[in-house]
Design a protein around this motif. Structure first.
Motif, PDB file in Angstrom:
ATOM      1  N   MET B   1      -6.500  -7.880  -2.096  1.00 17.33           N
ATOM      2  CA  MET B   1      -7.030  -6.997  -3.141  1.00 17.33           C
ATOM      3  C   MET B   1      -7.425  -5.651  -2.541  1.00 17.33           C
ATOM      4  O   MET B   1      -7.928  -5.573  -1.439  1.00 17.33           O
ATOM      5  N   HIS B   2      -7.175  -4.620  -3.332  1.00 19.64           N
ATOM      6  CA  HIS B   2      -7.512  -3.275  -2.861  1.00 19.64           C
ATOM      7  C   HIS B   2      -8.436  -2.591  -3.860  1.00 19.64           C
ATOM      8  O   HIS B   2      -8.340  -2.835  -5.063  1.00 19.64           O
ATOM      9  N   SER B   3      -9.263  -1.715  -3.352  1.00 16.36           N
ATOM     10  CA  SER B   3     -10.123  -0.927  -4.234  1.00 16.36           C
ATOM     11  C   SER B   3      -9.295   0.221  -4.834  1.00 16.36           C
ATOM     12  O   SER B   3      -8.202   0.532  -4.356  1.00 16.36           O
ATOM     13  N   PHE B   4      -9.868   0.831  -5.880  1.00 12.93           N
ATOM     14  CA  PHE B   4      -9.226   1.998  -6.473  1.00 12.93           C
ATOM     15  C   PHE B   4      -8.967   3.054  -5.399  1.00 12.93           C
ATOM     16  O   PHE B   4      -7.867   3.612  -5.329  1.00 12.93           O
ATOM     17  N   ASP B   5      -9.964   3.330  -4.564  1.00  9.43           N
ATOM     18  CA  ASP B   5      -9.821   4.393  -3.569  1.00  9.43           C
ATOM     19  C   ASP B   5      -8.702   4.112  -2.573  1.00  9.43           C
ATOM     20  O   ASP B   5      -7.971   5.026  -2.189  1.00  9.43           O
ATOM     21  N   GLU B   6      -8.567   2.852  -2.171  1.00 12.50           N
ATOM     22  CA  GLU B   6      -7.486   2.507  -1.237  1.00 12.50           C
ATOM     23  C   GLU B   6      -6.117   2.731  -1.880  1.00 12.50           C
ATOM     24  O   GLU B   6      -5.210   3.306  -1.268  1.00 12.50           O
ATOM     25  N   LEU B   7      -5.997   2.284  -3.123  1.00  9.55           N
ATOM     26  CA  LEU B   7      -4.709   2.442  -3.810  1.00  9.55           C
ATOM     27  C   LEU B   7      -4.436   3.910  -4.127  1.00  9.55           C
ATOM     28  O   LEU B   7      -3.289   4.364  -4.104  1.00  9.55           O
ATOM     29  N   LEU B   8      -5.508   4.647  -4.416  1.00 13.78           N
ATOM     30  CA  LEU B   8      -5.354   6.077  -4.689  1.00 13.78           C
ATOM     31  C   LEU B   8      -4.776   6.791  -3.473  1.00 13.78           C
ATOM     32  O   LEU B   8      -3.860   7.620  -3.589  1.00 13.78           O
ATOM     33  N   LEU B   9      -5.308   6.470  -2.330  1.00 12.01           N
ATOM     34  CA  LEU B   9      -4.833   7.084  -1.087  1.00 12.01           C
ATOM     35  C   LEU B   9      -3.354   6.752  -0.866  1.00 12.01           C
ATOM     36  O   LEU B   9      -2.534   7.631  -0.568  1.00 12.01           O
ATOM     37  N   ALA B  10      -3.019   5.476  -1.046  1.00 12.64           N
ATOM     38  CA  ALA B  10      -1.634   5.034  -0.834  1.00 12.64           C
ATOM     39  C   ALA B  10      -0.704   5.692  -1.850  1.00 12.64           C
ATOM     40  O   ALA B  10       0.384   6.173  -1.507  1.00 12.64           O
ATOM     41  N   PHE B  11      -1.142   5.733  -3.108  1.00  7.21           N
ATOM     42  CA  PHE B  11      -0.274   6.333  -4.127  1.00  7.21           C
ATOM     43  C   PHE B  11      -0.077   7.832  -3.873  1.00  7.21           C
ATOM     44  O   PHE B  11       1.027   8.355  -4.026  1.00  7.21           O
ATOM     45  N   SER B  12      -1.161   8.501  -3.498  1.00  4.84           N
ATOM     46  CA  SER B  12      -1.058   9.950  -3.264  1.00  4.84           C
ATOM     47  C   SER B  12      -0.038  10.252  -2.173  1.00  4.84           C
ATOM     48  O   SER B  12       0.734  11.209  -2.282  1.00  4.84           O
ATOM     49  N   GLU B  13      -0.038   9.427  -1.131  1.00  4.76           N
ATOM     50  CA  GLU B  13       0.968   9.579  -0.064  1.00  4.76           C
ATOM     51  C   GLU B  13       2.378   9.368  -0.613  1.00  4.76           C
ATOM     52  O   GLU B  13       3.285  10.153  -0.380  1.00  4.76           O
ATOM     53  N   HIS B  14       2.505   8.278  -1.361  1.00  8.19           N
ATOM     54  CA  HIS B  14       3.803   7.885  -1.921  1.00  8.19           C
ATOM     55  C   HIS B  14       4.345   8.965  -2.855  1.00  8.19           C
ATOM     56  O   HIS B  14       5.546   9.240  -2.882  1.00  8.19           O
ATOM     57  N   PHE B  15       3.462   9.588  -3.616  1.00  7.80           N
ATOM     58  CA  PHE B  15       3.869  10.533  -4.660  1.00  7.80           C
ATOM     59  C   PHE B  15       4.286  11.884  -4.086  1.00  7.80           C
ATOM     60  O   PHE B  15       4.879  12.702  -4.787  1.00  7.80           O
ATOM     61  N   LYS B  16       3.969  12.108  -2.806  1.00  7.73           N
ATOM     62  CA  LYS B  16       4.253  13.420  -2.193  1.00  7.73           C
ATOM     63  C   LYS B  16       5.740  13.735  -2.068  1.00  7.73           C
ATOM     64  O   LYS B  16       6.112  14.878  -1.870  1.00  7.73           O
ATOM     65  N   GLN B  17       6.605  12.708  -2.105  1.00  8.66           N
ATOM     66  CA  GLN B  17       8.042  12.942  -1.989  1.00  8.66           C
ATOM     67  C   GLN B  17       8.538  13.875  -3.097  1.00  8.66           C
ATOM     68  O   GLN B  17       7.847  14.073  -4.094  1.00  8.66           O
ATOM     69  N   SER B  18       9.732  14.431  -2.903  1.00  9.56           N
ATOM     70  CA  SER B  18      10.299  15.289  -3.951  1.00  9.56           C
ATOM     71  C   SER B  18      10.873  14.419  -5.063  1.00  9.56           C
ATOM     72  O   SER B  18      11.507  13.399  -4.813  1.00  9.56           O
ATOM     73  N   HIS B  19      10.636  14.820  -6.303  1.00  4.43           N
ATOM     74  CA  HIS B  19      11.095  14.029  -7.439  1.00  4.43           C
ATOM     75  C   HIS B  19      12.309  14.643  -8.126  1.00  4.43           C
ATOM     76  O   HIS B  19      12.741  14.161  -9.180  1.00  4.43           O
TER      77      HIS B  19
END
Lengths: 321, 321
Positions: B1-19
Motif C-alpha cells: 500500500m502506498h500513501s497519496f504522497d508516494e503515488l503523487l511523486l511516482a505519477f509526477s515522474e511518470h507524467f513528465k514524458q512527452s505526450h
C-alpha cells in the motif's frame, strides 16, 4: 456490391438517430442543430466502401462510419470558431447562433460521441482501429494549425501547402477507406494501397475545389466564384502563380493581395491565366487522380469489386460544382 | 500500500514524458506549455489508489491515470477560453499566450492523446473503461454548459447548483477512483461504493473551496480572498444566503451584485455571517465528508487497505489553503 449513392442513402438513414443523451438541451441542441444541417457524408460512406472492397459490410463498419462523420462534424464546428466563419452551407454556424463557448463544448461532446461509436466495435482489430483513428485526428489538428500558421506568412511553398492540405483534408478520407479495409480483413499491403488511393484522391479533390472557386461556373458551382481570391486565401492557384509569375505580375499580385479594388477577382484571374495556372491546376489534378487510380489498381482484389470506388473517384474530381 | 504522497511523486515522474509526436511545434508547444504548469494531480493518483484498494497496481492503471490527467487538462484549457480567464496558477493561460484558435486546437489534441493512453489498456475490461470515461467526459461538458447557463440566471436553486457542481467537478474524481477499482478487479457493488465516495468527497471539496474563497486566511490560501464575491460568482455561500436572508438582506445583496463598492467583499461577508452561511457551509461540508467516509466503510475490503483514501479525504476537505 453497392454504389456510392446506394450506401449514401443507407448511411443517411442510419445517421438520423440521436447521438446524444436526453437532457441538457442547451448543449446537445446546438450539436444536433449542426448535424441536421446535413453534409456530403463522403467519409463515412468511404468506410463502408473500404469494407465492401474486401468483404461483406460488417455491423462494425456502421459504427466506425458514424464515428468518422461525428469526428468530421466536430472539426467543422471548431474550424468555424477558429476561422470566425458566420455561415456554413448557407446556415448560421454554431458559434454565430449559440455563442463561442457553447460551440466549443458542443464540438467537444461530438468528439466524445465519436469514441462512443468506436467503442462499440467488436472486431479483434479494435485497438488498431482506435490507433488509426487517433493518428488521423492528430494529423487533422496539425493540418488546421499549419493552415493558421500559413495565413501569417507572406510566402508558402507548394510543398508546404501540399503537406498542410494532406493533413487537413486528405488523411481523413484515406483513413476512412483504410478503417473499412481493416474491418473487411485486408492485409497490410492492401491497406496501404487503399490509404494512398484516398490520400491522392483527397489532394486531387482539393485542387478541383481551389480550381472551381476561381474558374467554376457560378451557376453550376452554387456559390460566389472568386471567394478565395477576395479573402486572399492561399490556394494551389495563388501559390503556383506566386512561384511562376514574372517580376511585373508578381508585383501586381502582391499589390492586389494588399488591396480590394472592385475588379480584384478579374485582375487576379487574368494573372492566373497569363501564368498558365489554369492548365497547370487541371494537369496536377489529373496527375493525382491517375496516381489514385494506380493505387486502386494495385489492390489485390478482383477488379469488379473496385468499380464503385473508381466511379466515386472520377465523379469527385470531375464534378463542376 | 502506498500513501497519496508516494503515488503523487511516482505519477509526477511518470507524467513528465512527452505526450505528443515530434513536429508541429506551433500546436504541441502550447499543449506542453500548459502541462508543464503542473497541477495537483489528484485525479490520476485516485486512479492508482482506486486500483490499489483492491489489488496491486497494474501497468494499465498508469495508462488510465495519464489519460485522466490529460483529459482534465483538456477541460482546463477549454474552460479558460470559455471563461476568458487570463491567468491560471499565476501563469498566462494558453489562449492568452498563443491565441484562442491555437488554445482550442491544443485542447483538442490533448483529448485525442488521452484516448491514445486508454487504447494501451490490455485488461479485458477495456470496453467498460472507455464507456465509463466517455460517460464522465460527457457529464463534465454538461456541467460546464450548466455553469454557463446559470451565469445568465438571476436565481439558481441549491439543488441545481449541486447538480451542476457534481457534473462539473465531482464525477471526474468519482470516475477516476472507479476506473482504478475496475482494473483492480472490484465487483459492481464495490465499484458503486467507491464512485459514490468520490462523488461525495468532490462535493465536500467544492464546498471547502467556496468557503475558503470567502473566509480563508489570505496568507495560507495563497490567493485573494473574496474573488468569487467580486466576480458575482454563484457559490454555495451566495445561493444559501439568497435562500435564507431576510427581505432587507436580500435587497442589499441583490444591490451589491449589481454594483462594485470598494468594500463589497466586507459587506457581502457581513451578510453571510448574519445569515449563518459560515456555519452552514462548514456543516454541509462535514456532512458530505461523513457520507463519503460511510461509502468507503461500505467497501468490502479489509480496512487497512482503505487507510490512504481516508487520509486523502480528510486532508482534501480539512485543508485551509
Amino acid at each position: 456490391m453497392h454504389s456510392f449513392d446506394e450506401l449514401l442513402l443507407a448511411f443517411s438513414e442510419h445517421f438520423k438517430q440521436s447521438h446524444f443523451p436526453a437532457g441538457t438541451p442547451t448543449l446537445y441542441g446546438p450539436a444536433n442543430y449542426f448535424l441536421e444541417m446535413g453534409g456530403k457524408r463522403i467519409r463515412p460512406v468511404c468506410v463502408l466502401m473500404g469494407n465492401e472492397l474486401f468483404d461483406t459490410i460488417l455491423p462494425d463498419s456502421w459504427m466506425v462510419a458514424t464515428a468518422i462523420e461525428l469526428f468530421h462534424n466536430f472539426t467543422l464546428i471548431h474550424d468555424d470558431i477558429m476561422d470566425k466563419a458566420p455561415l456554413r452551407r448557407g446556415m448560421e454556424t454554431v458559434h454565430t447562433r449559440y455563442g463561442e463557448p457553447t460551440a466549443l463544448l458542443s464540438g467537444d461532446v461530438m468528439l466524445v460521441a465519436a469514441y462512443d461509436y468506436l467503442n462499440k466495435v467488436k472486431a479483434p482489430s479494435f485497438h488498431r482501429i482506435i490507433r488509426i483513428f487517433n493518428q488521423t485526428a492528430r494529423q487533422v489538428c496539425e493540418g488546421q494549425q499549419l493552415d493558421m500558421d500559413f495565413e501569417k506568412l507572406d510566402r508558402v511553398s507548394l510543398e508546404d501547402y501540399l503537406q498542410m492540405i494532406t493533413l487537413k483534408t486528405s488523411v481523413l478520407l484515406a483513413a476512412s477507406l483504410q478503417l473499412g479495409a481493416v474491418l473487411g480483413g485486408a492485409g497490410e499491403g492492401n491497406q496501404q494501397h487503399i490509404y494512398t488511393f484516398g490520400k491522392h484522391l483527397g489532394i486531387s479533390f482539393q485542387i478541383q475545389d481551389d480550381y472551381l472557386d476561381a474558374f467554376g461556373d457560378p451557376v453550376r458551382f452554387g456559390k460566389q466564384v472568386g471567394g478565395d481570391i477576395l479573402s486572399n486565401k492561399k490556394t494551389f492557384l495563388l501559390i503556383r502563380a506566386l512561384e511562376t509569375a514574372d517580376a511585373g505580375q508578381q508585383q501586381q499580385l502582391r499589390e492586389l493581395l494588399k488591396s480590394d479594388p472592385p475588379d480584384k477577382v478579374e485582375q487576379v484571374l487574368e494573372i492566373y491565366r497569363a501564368c498558365g495556372v489554369h492548365e497547370w491546376a487541371l494537369d496536377l489534378k489529373t496527375q493525382y487522380l491517375q496516381s489514385a487510380l494506380q493505387n486502386l489498381d494495385d489492390i489485390a482484389v478482383v477488379s469488379k469489386r473496385k468499380a464503385p470506388l473508381e466511379a466515386l473517384a472520377r465523379f469527385l474530381v470531375q464534378r463542376d460544382y
